[in-house]
Scaffold this motif. Structure first.
Motif, PDB file in Angstrom:
ATOM      1  N   LEU A  24       0.802  -1.224   0.000  1.00  0.00           N
ATOM      2  CA  LEU A  24       0.000   0.000   0.000  1.00  0.00           C
ATOM      3  C   LEU A  24       0.833   1.271   0.000  1.00  0.00           C
ATOM      4  N   GLY A  25       2.129   1.172   0.303  1.00  0.00           N
ATOM      5  CA  GLY A  25       2.966   2.351   0.424  1.00  0.00           C
ATOM      6  C   GLY A  25       3.080   2.794   1.870  1.00  0.00           C
ATOM      7  N   ALA A  26       4.212   3.394   2.225  1.00  0.00           N
ATOM      8  CA  ALA A  26       4.446   3.859   3.591  1.00  0.00           C
ATOM      9  C   ALA A  26       3.536   5.038   3.903  1.00  0.00           C
ATOM     10  N   SER A  27       2.842   4.966   5.041  1.00  0.00           N
ATOM     11  CA  SER A  27       1.947   6.038   5.464  1.00  0.00           C
ATOM     12  C   SER A  27       1.625   5.871   6.938  1.00  0.00           C
ATOM     13  N   THR A  28       0.958   6.878   7.487  1.00  0.00           N
ATOM     14  CA  THR A  28       0.523   6.789   8.881  1.00  0.00           C
ATOM     15  C   THR A  28      -0.489   5.668   9.055  1.00  0.00           C
ATOM     16  N   VAL A  29      -1.371   5.504   8.088  1.00  0.00           N
ATOM     17  CA  VAL A  29      -2.377   4.432   8.156  1.00  0.00           C
ATOM     18  C   VAL A  29      -1.704   3.065   8.166  1.00  0.00           C
TER      19      VAL A  29
END
Length: 270
Positions: free
Chosen positions: A125-130
């Motif tokens: 999903l890609g690096a993120s806060t979620v």
């Protein structure tokens, strides 16, 4: 002095939360504004904690990072509690093959720590806060399921629960009226400890670039950015490290204090 841990935990955790709330309304400087004329400025009247290698005010970055830290902690612990507590109640209430299935599933999930889950989710999903919140929350589910199951088994052996079962009270009603209120203190203690673990995990994920992406500041990224200046300007690493230490220590002290306050077995004999 019996409640010293609780008071100290409340003060430290409150400090982090207040800092996060204040950062919503005010920070000394823009936490993402680069100022080439103030690169690596020492602490002083203009910049209380100095500036980093990009000329960004360190105090402002610390304050905004506290907001990210609290958000990740709350959401990840919420995910773990919402999933783990019902599973623990079902496992303790029903028993048999269903309990074994839930517990063995928890054991399998323990083999996938938050860091590994974050890597898998970041790849998909890609690096993120979620991504960080989801990985930390899912990795913490087994801890909530286990402590809830243990407490549920104790409650199920009580006479009033046996009487409720004998009178034909539905299992859902027993869980809501009798089990959940009695396991709530244990869940609260686990939540405070899990909050500290979530803060530490988020910092580690940010350090590796698997959590909140730039330019949003986080304590973990501040540590990574400070590596370049570790010997020339060590204070750049001290401040975020100190912030992480205060937040985690506060959560652990709060958990110990709540345990001492709510667990009747640990109360002093008068």
């Amino acid at each position: 002095m019996k409640r010293a841990n609780l008071v100290a935990g409340i003060v430290l955790v409150g400090l982090v939360i207040v800092t996060a709330l204040v950062s919503l309304l005010w920070t000394p400087y823009d936490p993402v504004r680069v100022d080439p004329t103030a690169v690596l400025a020492p602490p002083g009247a203009d910049h209380v904690l100095g500036t980093d290698g990009f000329g960004i005010d360190v105090l402002s970055r610390l304050m905004v990072s506290a907001r990210t830290c609290v958000l990740v902690g709350l959401i990840s612990v919420g995910i773990a509690a919402v999933i783990g507590v019902p599973l623990g109640i079902v496992a303790g209430q029903r028993g048999g093959w269903l309990s074994e299935l839930i517990m063995r599933g928890s054991d399998i999930l323990y083999a996938f720590p938050a860091l590994l889950l974050a890597i898998l989710l970041a790849a998909a999903l890609g690096a993120s806060t979620v991504t960080a919140m989801t990985a930390i929350g899912v990795a913490t589910v087994p801890a909530f399921a286990r402590v809830t199951r243990a407490s549920t088994l104790q409650v199920m052996s009580q006479d009033y629960v046996l009487a409720a079962r004998a009178s034909g009270t539905p299992p859902v009603t027993i869980a809501v009226r009798h089990i959940l209120p009695n396991v709530a203190p244990v869940v609260g203690v686990q939540a405070s400890v899990a909050f500290g673990i979530a803060i530490l995990a988020e910092a580690a994920l940010s350090y590796l670039g698997l959590a909140t992406p730039p330019p949003t500041p986080t304590w973990g990224r501040m540590l990574r950015d400070a590596q370049t200046y570790l010997f020339s300007h060590p204070a750049l690493a001290v401040w975020p490290g100190l912030a992480i230490g205060i937040a985690v220590l506060g959560c652990n002290l709060l958990g110990d204090g709540l345990r001492d306050l709510l667990d009747p077995r640990l109360k002093e004999v008068r």
